[in-house]
Scaffold this motif. Structure first.
Motif, PDB file in Angstrom:
ATOM      1  N   GLY A  13       0.879  -1.164   0.290  1.00 40.57           N
ATOM      2  CA  GLY A  13       0.141  -0.011   0.228  1.00 40.57           C
ATOM      3  C   GLY A  13       0.901   1.298  -0.146  1.00 40.57           C
ATOM      4  O   GLY A  13       2.178   1.215   0.409  1.00 40.57           O
ATOM      5  N   PRO A  14       0.327   2.244  -0.316  1.00 42.13           N
ATOM      6  CA  PRO A  14      -0.977   2.584  -0.757  1.00 42.13           C
ATOM      7  C   PRO A  14      -1.428   1.978  -2.340  1.00 42.13           C
ATOM      8  O   PRO A  14      -0.613   2.061  -3.282  1.00 42.13           O
ATOM      9  CB  PRO A  14      -1.156   4.104  -0.956  1.00 42.13           C
ATOM     10  N   ALA A  15      -2.446   1.371  -2.611  1.00 39.14           N
ATOM     11  CA  ALA A  15      -2.747   0.670  -3.637  1.00 39.14           C
ATOM     12  C   ALA A  15      -4.046   0.442  -4.043  1.00 39.14           C
ATOM     13  O   ALA A  15      -5.086   0.385  -2.819  1.00 39.14           O
ATOM     14  CB  ALA A  15      -1.829  -0.494  -3.911  1.00 39.14           C
ATOM     15  N   VAL A  16      -4.613   0.423  -5.022  1.00 36.10           N
ATOM     16  CA  VAL A  16      -6.042   0.272  -5.394  1.00 36.10           C
ATOM     17  C   VAL A  16      -6.191  -1.229  -6.216  1.00 36.10           C
ATOM     18  O   VAL A  16      -5.459  -1.009  -7.480  1.00 36.10           O
ATOM     19  CB  VAL A  16      -6.882   1.240  -5.996  1.00 36.10           C
ATOM     20  N   ILE A  17      -6.939  -2.226  -5.824  1.00 36.42           N
ATOM     21  CA  ILE A  17      -7.199  -3.252  -6.855  1.00 36.42           C
ATOM     22  C   ILE A  17      -8.422  -3.370  -7.330  1.00 36.42           C
ATOM     23  O   ILE A  17      -9.450  -3.442  -6.547  1.00 36.42           O
ATOM     24  CB  ILE A  17      -6.722  -4.638  -6.068  1.00 36.42           C
ATOM     25  N   THR A  18      -8.350  -3.185  -8.746  1.00 32.11           N
ATOM     26  CA  THR A  18      -9.893  -3.057  -9.268  1.00 32.11           C
ATOM     27  C   THR A  18     -10.553  -4.378  -9.899  1.00 32.11           C
ATOM     28  O   THR A  18      -9.655  -5.212 -10.373  1.00 32.11           O
ATOM     29  CB  THR A  18      -9.995  -2.039 -10.357  1.00 32.11           C
ATOM     30  N   GLU A  19     -11.694  -4.526  -9.947  1.00 31.86           N
ATOM     31  CA  GLU A  19     -12.529  -5.657 -10.430  1.00 31.86           C
ATOM     32  C   GLU A  19     -13.968  -5.004 -10.960  1.00 31.86           C
ATOM     33  O   GLU A  19     -14.351  -4.009 -10.744  1.00 31.86           O
ATOM     34  CB  GLU A  19     -12.583  -6.716  -9.633  1.00 31.86           C
ATOM     35  N   ALA A  20     -14.680  -6.039 -11.569  1.00 32.59           N
ATOM     36  CA  ALA A  20     -16.083  -5.702 -12.005  1.00 32.59           C
ATOM     37  C   ALA A  20     -16.884  -4.832 -11.134  1.00 32.59           C
ATOM     38  O   ALA A  20     -17.553  -3.900 -11.414  1.00 32.59           O
ATOM     39  CB  ALA A  20     -16.702  -6.629 -12.767  1.00 32.59           C
ATOM     40  N   GLU A  21     -17.118  -5.558  -9.866  1.00 30.47           N
ATOM     41  CA  GLU A  21     -18.380  -5.099  -9.083  1.00 30.47           C
ATOM     42  C   GLU A  21     -17.816  -4.416  -7.910  1.00 30.47           C
ATOM     43  O   GLU A  21     -18.463  -3.820  -7.052  1.00 30.47           O
ATOM     44  CB  GLU A  21     -19.111  -6.496  -8.405  1.00 30.47           C
ATOM     45  N   THR A  22     -16.589  -4.132  -7.461  1.00 30.39           N
ATOM     46  CA  THR A  22     -16.017  -3.431  -6.406  1.00 30.39           C
ATOM     47  C   THR A  22     -14.384  -3.119  -6.743  1.00 30.39           C
ATOM     48  O   THR A  22     -13.927  -3.511  -7.796  1.00 30.39           O
ATOM     49  CB  THR A  22     -16.112  -4.374  -5.173  1.00 30.39           C
ATOM     50  N   SER A  23     -13.945  -2.465  -5.862  1.00 29.41           N
ATOM     51  CA  SER A  23     -12.363  -2.032  -5.654  1.00 29.41           C
ATOM     52  C   SER A  23     -12.034  -2.361  -4.273  1.00 29.41           C
ATOM     53  O   SER A  23     -12.553  -1.983  -3.060  1.00 29.41           O
ATOM     54  CB  SER A  23     -12.412  -0.655  -6.178  1.00 29.41           C
TER      55      SER A  23
END
Length: 692
Positions: free
Chosen positions: A659-669
């Motif tokens: 971190g700090p980081a954001v992991i993205t996917e279709a229905e949430t992050s």
């Protein structure tokens, strides 16, 4: 059901309707906004979308498993049927007398929730059955016949029948139903000896009334939903998830819709249980945060907390006794108005408040652009850089940052003199602290602690707030499952077909007769199997026997698993030892030389489902390549940072994401703050651990 079959799970929430399609070797999922005026419309629209995504047609479906908040919402919003209560002469006011105490003793403005049946629609008939089941006064059938005519003239849409001690002898209730059914459809008549055959008059009456209150609503909805699937071209069986975490048939759901009140959250707990087994987690905290509410459940030794008591529509948040009590099998959880759609305001003292009311799906958060003008948690998340405006809800909704800015500025910043970023941060901090407080209280009430637990976080909003919540409650490990954004729907596909039967038989261990108790359980087994075999005709079944026991003179019982030795010679001793083990664990002591008695007995019968084996941890991999960068406010430090952005489906198991980081996917992050590091395990779940 074959693993290669095509199964659809549908979870209706307050904001989104989640759908997951299981095609044997893969899952396809989608989210659509909940259509509150006609919930089946959103279900059918989402079904078309997810089938198109998967490239299959409705006739390919083999099974549909459904969970809905419709019964709960009807009770909370008082939008159920016009219901009458028929009870023993002299007991029409038991719904208002309730427990004969104030849930807030020193609050002079305290208000109890209004009974679901107003006094003019509560009717008495002459009859009386004693506590041992003997008839003291025969049922006055002429009075019941006259009452049936009056129910029609009063425009009654549903009837609850609750006679004194009918859990011991149901003859009067059954006969009253036969008479009233000549004028009122039998499908909208609920009798307490079937809905809740347990001791305690008020809770039994309350449960039966609540069941009757939602009978016409649920029957109409399920009929429209079944017809909608047929019109799509599907002939797949429809099963319903219950509050206990098991699934049952439509016919059972139509008779006892009260058992569905916590159906969606229960599915989430089932999913968390599966994930805990897959990761060898002995002590877990299930955290489900969607658009409207957050739900927290404790899981120990691969068993979620269970209860037979639940309160709906509490007049005071977190205060026991302030709601409508129902006695149903339920996964014990705390549910609070803290979701992505929870509305933020300021009070007269200049403090930020969040929830419990929600913007829902219509008008929704200001960022949805559907008419909402008040700021919500989702608006705050967007302004802090935690959400991608173009990738929300699988790309089905484009968020409008300008609308969020205006809502936060006008409702919060301008009123308390705080800049926009800190106003938004205050909203997220407050909602997270509310959830943390609820988790602490829930743990203490159940005699548990947070030490050594792993948080399993799912729901559309949970992965954004999970790490900060973990920091607040002292949890050092967070797990974000595959399909976290539609986690409860995934749980529906893992839930067993099951049913629970309860009987009240007060038996002192001094007079304990193993053969009589064995006969009682045999009769309960036959009733439960009659329901379970409809949905699982050839499955291997798992049986669980529970006694609710207490020291004689106490007012409440503890849940005690009945050992097999209780049915043989020395059964009373075996049952007492089992009771003392549970009592010692809960209260730290036992009471010597005091008589013990069992009050109620339950038998649960379920499809035997094998939990997954523990996965070995993956080998370390080189650091992954980020797909971009994003400026955001770090929730754990309160400072602006540049965070790396990763796509979840491009990460390899074992590759660390600091971190700090954001992991993205279709229905949430998933937000990974400073002081945390994330990595995928072999099962594809994100494991976030504190490093500082």
């Amino acid at each position: 059901m074959s693993e290669s079959s095509i199964r659809l799970a549908v979870d209706i929430g307050g904001t989104f309707t989640d759908l997951v399609l299981h095609l044997g070797d893969r899952f396809v999922s989608t989210k659509v906004l909940t259509t509150h005026d006609a919930p089946e419309r959103g279900v059918l629209e989402g079904t078309r979308q997810v089938l198109d995504q998967a490239g299959v047609v409705p006739s390919d479906l083999d099974l549909v498993v459904h969970g809905t908040t419709l019964a709960t919402n009807a009770l909370i919003e008082r939008k159920g049927a016009r219901t009458a209560l028929v009870t023993t002469r002299g007991f029409r006011d038991s719904l208002e007398i309730a427990y004969e105490h104030r849930f807030e003793q020193y609050d002079i403005y305290m208000e109890r929730p209004e009974p679901l049946v107003a006094r003019p629609l509560r009717f008495e008939v002459p009859e009386r059955i004693a506590a041992d089941g003997t008839v003291l006064m025969p049922l006055d059938e002429a009075a019941v016949e006259a009452l049936a005519d009056r129910l029609v003239s009063e425009g009654v849409q549903a009837v609850a029948i609750c006679f004194l001690h009918s859990y011991q002898n149901d003859a009067h209730e059954q006969r009253a139903r036969e008479i009233i059914a000549r004028r009122i459809p039998p499908s909208v008549i609920a009798v307490s000896s079937e809905v809740c055959p347990e001791i305690r008059e008020y809770e039994r009456a309350s449960t039966t009334v609540a069941n009757a209150y939602v009978l016409p609503v649920m029957e109409s909805y399920l009929r429209r939903l079944e017809q909608g699937f047929k019109d799509l071209g599907s002939t797949a069986p429809l099963l319903l998830i219950m509050s206990s975490g098991g699934i049952t048939t439509v016919d059972t759901a139509r008779r006892f819709p009260i058992r569905l009140v916590e159906s969606g959250p229960a599915g989430g707990a089932v999913m968390a249980l599966t994930v805990a087994a897959q990761n060898g987690i002995d002590k877990a905290l299930s955290f489900d945060m969607g658009g409207t509410t957050a739900k927290i459940t404790l899981i120990d030794s691969l068993r979620p907390q269970q209860s037979r008591h639940f309160e709906i529509a509490r007049a005071a948040r977190f205060v026991k006794g302030s709601g409508i009590p129902v006695r149903i099998p339920v996964i014990d959880m705390v549910e609070i108005g803290a979701g992505g759609g929870s509305i933020a305001r300021t009070d007269q003292l200049g403090r930020i408040t969040v929830g419990p009311d929600s913007a829902g799906s219509m008008p929704g958060p200001a960022a949805y652009g559907r008419g909402g003008t008040l700021p919500t948690v989702t608006d705050a998340d967007l302004l802090l850089g935690w959400l991608d405006p173009k990738g929300f809800a699988g790309g089905h909704i484009d968020l409008l940052p300008d609308a969020s800015r205006k809502a936060v500025d006008e409702t919060i910043s301008a009123r308390i003199g705080l800049d926009r970023e800190h106003s938004a941060y205050g909203v997220t901090e407050l909602v997270t602290e509310t959830m943390a407080s609820a988790a602490r209280v829930h743990a203490v009430e159940n005699g548990k602690d947070m030490a050594g637990r792993t948080m399993i976080a799912f729901g559309g909003a949970a992965p954004l707030h999970a790490a900060r919540l973990a920091q607040k409650i002292g949890v050092s490990r967070v797990l974000i499952p595959v399909g976290a954004g539609v986690g409860s729907a995934h749980g529906f596909l893992q839930a067993p077909i099951s049913y629970e039967v309860v009987r009240t038989r007060v038996i002192s261990l001094r007079d304990y007769a193993p053969d009589a108790v064995a006969e009682l359980f045999e009769a309960m087994r036959a009733e439960a199997e009659g329901v379970v075999r409809i949905g699982a005709p050839s499955a291997e079944l798992h049986e669980e026997r529970i006694a609710y026991m207490r020291y004689r003179g106490q007012g409440h019982e503890v849940r005690v698993p009945v050992p097999s030795a209780a049915f043989g010679r020395g059964g009373a001793t075996a049952l007492r030892l089992a009771f003392e083990k549970v009592y010692q664990a809960l209260y730290g002591r036992t009471i010597p030389r005091l008589d013990v008695e069992a009050v109620s007995w339950t038998l649960s019968l379920a499809e035997r489902r094998q939990l997954p084996d523990r996965e070995d941890p993956p080998a370390a991999q080189p650091a992954p390549t980020a797909q971009g960068r994003r400026a955001l406010l770090d929730p754990c430090t309160g400072t602006a940072v540049e965070a790396q952005v990763y796509a979840r489906d491009l990460l390899s198991p074992g590759a660390a994401v600091p971190g700090p980081a954001v992991i993205t996917e279709a229905e949430t992050s998933t937000l990974v703050p400073s002081g945390f590091v994330a990595a995928l395990n072999r099962a594809g779940h994100i494991v976030i651990e504190r490093t500082a």
